[in-house]
Structures are given as C-alpha cells and as structure tokens.
Scaffold this active site. Structure first.
Site, PDB file in Angstrom:
ATOM      1  N   ASP A 145     -19.798 -10.247  -5.986  1.00 22.83           N
ATOM      2  CA  ASP A 145     -19.534  -9.721  -4.642  1.00 22.83           C
ATOM      3  C   ASP A 145     -18.931  -8.320  -4.729  1.00 22.83           C
ATOM      4  O   ASP A 145     -19.267  -7.435  -3.937  1.00 22.83           O
ATOM      5  CB  ASP A 145     -18.594 -10.660  -3.893  1.00 22.83           C
ATOM      6  CG  ASP A 145     -18.448 -10.289  -2.422  1.00 22.83           C
ATOM      7  OD1 ASP A 145     -19.463  -9.896  -1.798  1.00 22.83           O
ATOM      8  OD2 ASP A 145     -17.327 -10.387  -1.889  1.00 22.83           O
ATOM      9  N   GLU A 183       0.864  -1.184   0.000  1.00 24.62           N
ATOM     10  CA  GLU A 183       0.000   0.000   0.000  1.00 24.62           C
ATOM     11  C   GLU A 183       0.901   1.235   0.000  1.00 24.62           C
ATOM     12  O   GLU A 183       2.100   1.149   0.290  1.00 24.62           O
ATOM     13  CB  GLU A 183      -0.906   0.011   1.241  1.00 24.62           C
ATOM     14  CG  GLU A 183      -1.789  -1.219   1.411  1.00 24.62           C
ATOM     15  CD  GLU A 183      -2.940  -1.280   0.408  1.00 24.62           C
ATOM     16  OE1 GLU A 183      -3.132  -0.284  -0.331  1.00 24.62           O
ATOM     17  OE2 GLU A 183      -3.626  -2.313   0.364  1.00 24.62           O
TER      18      GLU A 183
END
Length: 223
Positions: free
Chosen positions: A97, A72
C-alpha cells in the site's frame, strides 16, 4: 525484540517488495521502519506512520483505521496530536500500500532516486514527514545497522529473477513431457530426470514469499 531481530525479521519482505518493483531501497524502508516504530511491530502492522488521508480502500488496505497519538513539526515547533492511521492485516500489505502511495506525482523524486541517501532526502522534501531531521535520521540508521547489504541482495535478486522464472517454466515443461513419455524411452526419461534434479540445485537463493502477521489477524490479503 531487539532492533537487530526486528530488522532480520523484516528484511526478507523489504527485499521481496523491491524485487517486485518497489521504488524504495530496502535500506531506506527498513531505516524508516525502525525510526517510525522504535523497532517494534505494532498491532496495526503500519511501520511507516502512514495516515488515512484521503485514500480509499484497496487490495492492501481494507479501510481499517486506528487513532493514535503522534507528533508533527509545524513552523519549527513540535506539536503533539492525535491522528488516524491505516491498519493492515500484514506487514506485506503495508509495504504494498505504501508503494501505491509513492506512485503519486509528489513522490517522483523518491522514485527516481539512485542512491539511498538521495531517496531519504527526497522523502523528506516530498513532505512524507514534518521532522526536519527525518532524512538524516534515516541515513544514520541505515549506516548503524548496515542496511545497504539488503540493497545489494535485492539488486542481485532482481537481476537473476527473470532467468529463474524462465528456468522454472522450463522445469514445468519437462515434467509435462516426462508424464507423457512411454516406458520404452528410458534414455530420454533418464535425461529428463537429470534435468529436473540438477536444475533446482543450480537455482540461486531467492527470498521465499513470506508474510508477517500479528496474532489474531485475519487470513485475508498478503501474498
């Protein structure tokens, strides 16, 4: 598997999801799949880096979790971490989903985007990824692999699909009527058979319902 083969394999599912109401342009979805996986279908069938988060199991994600390494960007610094990711029985389950995720208020701009480029920017602005170059990478991949062709295919199928379903319903009605006819109605029977035979030939090429499963995956879920 080459990236072209990867895209060709997934494109029918991306188009199908769009036809079924997905807010994601197929070009954006496929570009994201390439970016997040490098063009390889993982054993988790998670093609979008979808973490577990605070979600609860549903019809498409049954609670399976896999811990994997990722990275990240925090305060401009790339940080390597281990995170919990959702695992799916099929790619189709992942798509469905993920579409549920995009119903959240924070993704309103993703849903309302009218262009793939705008949607890529909305994904980044909504916090889907921390990579500051996420949107530009998606747009670049979509251009490199000519992914907008699948947006056009999906738009055409969405336009035609209500009429196709109506025709299919009509064919079913003709079959029932033919089954109830007596032998002394040859003219009507011949006309009905012509309708049944001619109808399918006039049906546009609609992507069939398919699923991609990894070897050894369970048979539950999907379409």
């Amino acid at each position: 598997m080459t990236r072209d083969e990867f895209i060709t394999l997934l494109a029918p599912l991306a188009v199908r999801a769009r036809r079924e109401g997905s807010p994601l342009f197929p070009s954006v979805r496929l570009a994201q799949n390439v970016l997040e996986t490098g063009g390889k279908i993982p054993s988790t069938n998670n093609l979008g880096g979808y973490k577990v988060g605070k979600g609860i199991p549903n019809a498409y994600w049954r609670g399976k979790v896999v811990n994997q390494g990722t990275w990240e960007v925090y305060n401009g610094t790339k940080v390597h971490i281990t995170a919990a990711f959702r695992a799916y029985d099929s790619v189709y389950d992942f798509y469905k989903d993920q579409d549920l995720l995009f119903q959240n208020a924070r993704y309103a701009a993703v849903r309302s985007s009218t262009t793939p480029e705008g949607q890529a920017k909305a994904l980044q602005a909504s916090g889907y990824a921390t990579d500051p170059q996420y949107a530009s990478k998606l747009v670049q991949l979509a251009g490199t692999y000519n992914l907008k062709r699948y947006d056009r295919q999906a738009a055409e199928e969405r336009r035609k699909w209500p009429r196709i379903r109506s025709r299919m319903s009509g064919w079913s009605g003709w079959r029932k009527e033919l089954n109830g006819l007596k032998p002394r109605s040859p003219g009507l029977i011949a006309f009905g058979i012509w309708r049944l035979q001619a109808g399918p030939r006039m049906q546009p090429n609609i992507t069939p319902p398919i699923m991609i499963r990894r070897p050894g995956a369970t048979t539950s879920g999907g379409c």
